[in-house]
Design an enzyme around this catalytic site. Structure first.
Site, PDB file in Angstrom:
ATOM      1  N   GLY A   1     -15.392  -6.898 -14.447  1.00  0.00           N
ATOM      2  CA  GLY A   1     -15.433  -7.567 -13.206  1.00  0.00           C
ATOM      3  C   GLY A   1     -16.496  -6.708 -12.634  1.00  0.00           C
ATOM      4  N   ALA A   2     -16.465  -7.615 -11.322  1.00  0.00           N
ATOM      5  CA  ALA A   2     -17.754  -7.138 -10.129  1.00  0.00           C
ATOM      6  C   ALA A   2     -17.696  -7.668  -8.856  1.00  0.00           C
ATOM      7  CB  ALA A   2     -19.464  -8.524 -10.587  1.00  0.00           C
TER       8      ALA A   2
ATOM      9  N   LYS B   1     -13.360  -4.198   2.784  1.00  0.00           N
ATOM     10  CA  LYS B   1     -14.356  -2.891   2.314  1.00  0.00           C
ATOM     11  C   LYS B   1     -16.498  -3.193   2.900  1.00  0.00           C
ATOM     12  CE  LYS B   1     -11.869  -0.894  -1.160  1.00  0.00           C
ATOM     13  NZ  LYS B   1     -11.744  -0.182  -2.624  1.00  0.00           N
TER      14      LYS B   1
ATOM     15  N   SER C   1       0.714  -1.277   0.064  1.00  0.00           N
ATOM     16  CA  SER C   1       0.056   0.177   0.045  1.00  0.00           C
ATOM     17  C   SER C   1       0.897   1.214  -0.094  1.00  0.00           C
ATOM     18  CB  SER C   1      -1.064   0.107   1.781  1.00  0.00           C
ATOM     19  OG  SER C   1      -1.420   1.768   1.176  1.00  0.00           O
TER      20      SER C   1
ATOM     21  N   GLY D   1     -15.473  -5.895  -5.383  1.00  0.00           N
ATOM     22  CA  GLY D   1     -15.981  -4.459  -4.452  1.00  0.00           C
ATOM     23  C   GLY D   1     -15.413  -3.352  -5.335  1.00  0.00           C
TER      24      GLY D   1
ATOM     25  N   ASN E   1     -14.829   2.468   1.763  1.00  0.00           N
ATOM     26  CA  ASN E   1     -13.161   2.439   1.943  1.00  0.00           C
ATOM     27  C   ASN E   1     -12.464   3.830   3.097  1.00  0.00           C
ATOM     28  OD1 ASN E   1     -13.853   4.534   0.384  1.00  0.00           O
ATOM     29  ND2 ASN E   1     -11.395   4.145  -1.016  1.00  0.00           N
TER      30      ASN E   1
HETATM   31  P1  NAP Z   1     -11.884  -8.047  -5.756  1.00  0.00           P
HETATM   32  O1  NAP Z   1     -13.601  -8.003  -5.112  1.00  0.00           O
HETATM   33  O2  NAP Z   1     -11.356  -9.588  -4.946  1.00  0.00           O
HETATM   34  O3  NAP Z   1     -13.200  -9.081  -7.042  1.00  0.00           O
HETATM   35  C1  NAP Z   1     -11.871  -9.021  -7.532  1.00  0.00           C
HETATM   36  C2  NAP Z   1     -12.821  -9.298  -9.656  1.00  0.00           C
HETATM   37  O4  NAP Z   1     -11.826  -9.818 -10.270  1.00  0.00           O
HETATM   38  C3  NAP Z   1     -14.138 -10.198  -9.340  1.00  0.00           C
HETATM   39  O5  NAP Z   1     -14.623  -9.599 -10.665  1.00  0.00           O
HETATM   40  C4  NAP Z   1     -13.407 -11.611 -10.050  1.00  0.00           C
HETATM   41  O6  NAP Z   1     -14.097 -12.288 -10.720  1.00  0.00           O
HETATM   42  C5  NAP Z   1     -12.161 -10.294 -11.238  1.00  0.00           C
HETATM   43  N1  NAP Z   1     -11.263 -11.909 -11.181  1.00  0.00           N
HETATM   44  C6  NAP Z   1      -9.854 -12.221 -10.660  1.00  0.00           C
HETATM   45  N2  NAP Z   1      -9.644 -12.587 -11.329  1.00  0.00           N
HETATM   46  C7  NAP Z   1      -9.921 -13.424 -12.837  1.00  0.00           C
HETATM   47  C8  NAP Z   1      -9.739 -13.913 -13.392  1.00  0.00           C
HETATM   48  N3  NAP Z   1      -8.055 -14.797 -13.374  1.00  0.00           N
HETATM   49  N4  NAP Z   1     -10.392 -14.085 -14.997  1.00  0.00           N
HETATM   50  C9  NAP Z   1     -11.359 -13.357 -15.037  1.00  0.00           C
HETATM   51  N5  NAP Z   1     -11.773 -11.969 -13.820  1.00  0.00           N
HETATM   52  C10 NAP Z   1     -10.586 -12.429 -12.368  1.00  0.00           C
HETATM   53  O7  NAP Z   1     -11.146  -6.862  -6.686  1.00  0.00           O
HETATM   54  P2  NAP Z   1     -11.950  -5.592  -6.132  1.00  0.00           P
HETATM   55  O8  NAP Z   1     -11.433  -4.986  -5.044  1.00  0.00           O
HETATM   56  O9  NAP Z   1     -12.889  -5.751  -6.707  1.00  0.00           O
HETATM   57  O10 NAP Z   1     -10.340  -5.279  -6.778  1.00  0.00           O
HETATM   58  C11 NAP Z   1      -9.969  -5.600  -7.838  1.00  0.00           C
HETATM   59  C12 NAP Z   1      -8.695  -4.096  -8.842  1.00  0.00           C
HETATM   60  O11 NAP Z   1      -8.991  -3.250  -8.352  1.00  0.00           O
HETATM   61  C13 NAP Z   1      -7.389  -4.740  -7.895  1.00  0.00           C
HETATM   62  O12 NAP Z   1      -6.306  -4.689  -8.957  1.00  0.00           O
HETATM   63  C14 NAP Z   1      -7.071  -3.406  -6.835  1.00  0.00           C
HETATM   64  O13 NAP Z   1      -5.648  -3.511  -6.763  1.00  0.00           O
HETATM   65  C15 NAP Z   1      -8.417  -2.548  -8.320  1.00  0.00           C
HETATM   66  N6  NAP Z   1      -8.354  -0.906  -7.202  1.00  0.00           N
HETATM   67  C16 NAP Z   1      -7.849  -0.097  -7.446  1.00  0.00           C
HETATM   68  C17 NAP Z   1      -8.728   0.737  -6.649  1.00  0.00           C
HETATM   69  C18 NAP Z   1      -7.734   2.448  -6.996  1.00  0.00           C
HETATM   70  O14 NAP Z   1      -7.768   3.188  -6.541  1.00  0.00           O
HETATM   71  N7  NAP Z   1      -6.445   2.433  -8.064  1.00  0.00           N
HETATM   72  C19 NAP Z   1      -9.127   1.095  -5.412  1.00  0.00           C
HETATM   73  C20 NAP Z   1     -10.314  -0.194  -5.767  1.00  0.00           C
HETATM   74  C21 NAP Z   1      -9.550  -1.650  -5.886  1.00  0.00           C
HETATM   75  P3  NAP Z   1     -14.880 -13.397  -9.856  1.00  0.00           P
HETATM   76  O15 NAP Z   1     -16.385 -12.822  -9.355  1.00  0.00           O
HETATM   77  O16 NAP Z   1     -15.020 -14.312 -11.118  1.00  0.00           O
HETATM   78  O17 NAP Z   1     -13.830 -14.024  -8.956  1.00  0.00           O
END
Ligand code: NAP
Length: 282
Positions: free
Chosen positions: A129-130, A68, A17, A132, A89
């Site tokens: 993606g769906a 979250k 982080s 958090g 967050n």
């Molecule tokens: P999360 O809740 O764990 O969700 C992960 C998502 O990715 C789900 O939709 C999952 O699909 C999908 N996924 C994971 N591996 C996959 C694969 N091999 N093929 C296809 N889909 C896959 O994570 P999150 O909190 O949403 O975070 C997602 C991303 O956003 C991360 O990279 C995080 O670093 C980034 N992020 C960035 C910020 C920023 O401020 N820039 C803020 C928040 C998050 P399933 O439902 O099928 O498992």
């Protein structure tokens, strides 16, 4: 501010982080004294950590994966944007009460519309993606009145339940927004074209892994935006460039802008983000 303001970021994993560096940069702009912890906290230790932090004069905490959704349960008040997203967050103390908020959507819109100059009104947008992060950003995207918003997820049921959840809270028809949810099949992805494609999957955390997106997906796309931030271009960004998309971006700008909004909630001070946007922290 005379006393040191106690702030923190929690999650698991947490070592990567950049929040402490970002908030120290903001605090320095106002000569504000802060102490910013970075603590490994899991769902099992969340409750005791929060009780301890706020009992000992903690002011605000940034919440990351996987806490979250669970963190919402510990707030006395939930902001509209956190309620709509069903995720938060940020948690902060004010007038002896704990407030939960979600600044991710604000951060993304600020980066898209102000920093990258891409307006969302009347645009066709695809979110991959769906999880958090998708839940966090979608209410803010809807506020900007795109013509169409489509959410495609590996596990289709999660995209469908996100849609159902949102439709229970927002009247999308009244806002004239077409909202569709489905899986990552070519049939679903390619039955439309998109001005903006946002990768909110966590695939970019696994170096070299690809979503296997077809080139045709990007045929009308002006901007491909990966929420993940990294010094190197992610595979998603490389695929978009390879398909002819002119502008690609990672999520560094979103991270900085959501941090600035969290800092405002904690301090009532609005930091200048321009230096951090220009020069990411290594
Ligand atoms: P999360 O809740 O764990 O969700 C992960 C998502 O990715 C789900 O939709 C999952 O699909 C999908 N996924 C994971 N591996 C996959 C694969 N091999 N093929 C296809 N889909 C896959 O994570 P999150 O909190 O949403 O975070 C997602 C991303 O956003 C991360 O990279 C995080 O670093 C980034 N992020 C960035 C910020 C920023 O401020 N820039 C803020 C928040 C998050 P399933 O439902 O099928 O498992």
């Amino acid at each position: 501010m005379d006393k040191k303001l106690k702030l923190a970021v929690i999650g698991s994993p947490i070592s990567h982080s950049k929040s402490p560096e970002i908030h120290k940069d903001f605090a320095n702009q106002f000569d504000a004294k802060i102490e910013f912890r970075k603590d490994e906290v899991t769902s099992e230790t969340l409750e005791t950590w929060l009780i301890d932090f706020f009992k000992n004069d903690g002011k605000g905490v940034s919440i990351t994966l996987p806490l979250k959704e669970a963190a919402l349960n510990y707030a006395d008040e939930i902001s509209d944007r956190a309620r709509l997203a069903s995720t938060c967050n940020v948690i902060y103390a004010k007038d002896e009460r704990l407030f939960a908020d979600c600044t991710d959507g604000y951060g993304l819109i600020k980066d898209l519309e102000e920093n990258l100059k891409v307006l969302l009104k009347d645009k066709k947008i695809l979110i991959l993606g769906a999880g958090g992060a998708a839940r966090g950003i979608i209410p803010s995207i809807i506020e900007k009145k795109p013509a169409k918003l489509k959410v495609a997820n590996r596990t289709e049921g999660k995209a469908l339940s996100l849609k159902e959840d949102l439709e229970g809270k927002v009247n999308l028809k009244e806002k004239n927004i077409i909202f569709e949810a489905g899986d990552l099949s070519y049939d679903f992805l390619l039955d439309d074209s998109y001005d903006l494609i946002i990768n909110s999957t966590s695939i970019s955390t696994q170096a070299g892994e690809s979503l296997g997106l077809p080139k045709a997906l990007f045929k009308s796309t002006k901007l491909a935006y990966d929420l993940f931030y990294s010094a190197e271009k992610t595979v998603f960004m490389q695929d978009a460039l390879g398909a002819g998309v002119e502008t690609v971006s990672d999520g560094w700008g979103m991270l900085v802008e959501q941090g600035a909004e969290s800092f405002r909630l904690w301090t009532n001070l609005i930091p200048d983000t321009s230096r951090l946007l220009e020069k990411p922290i290594d």
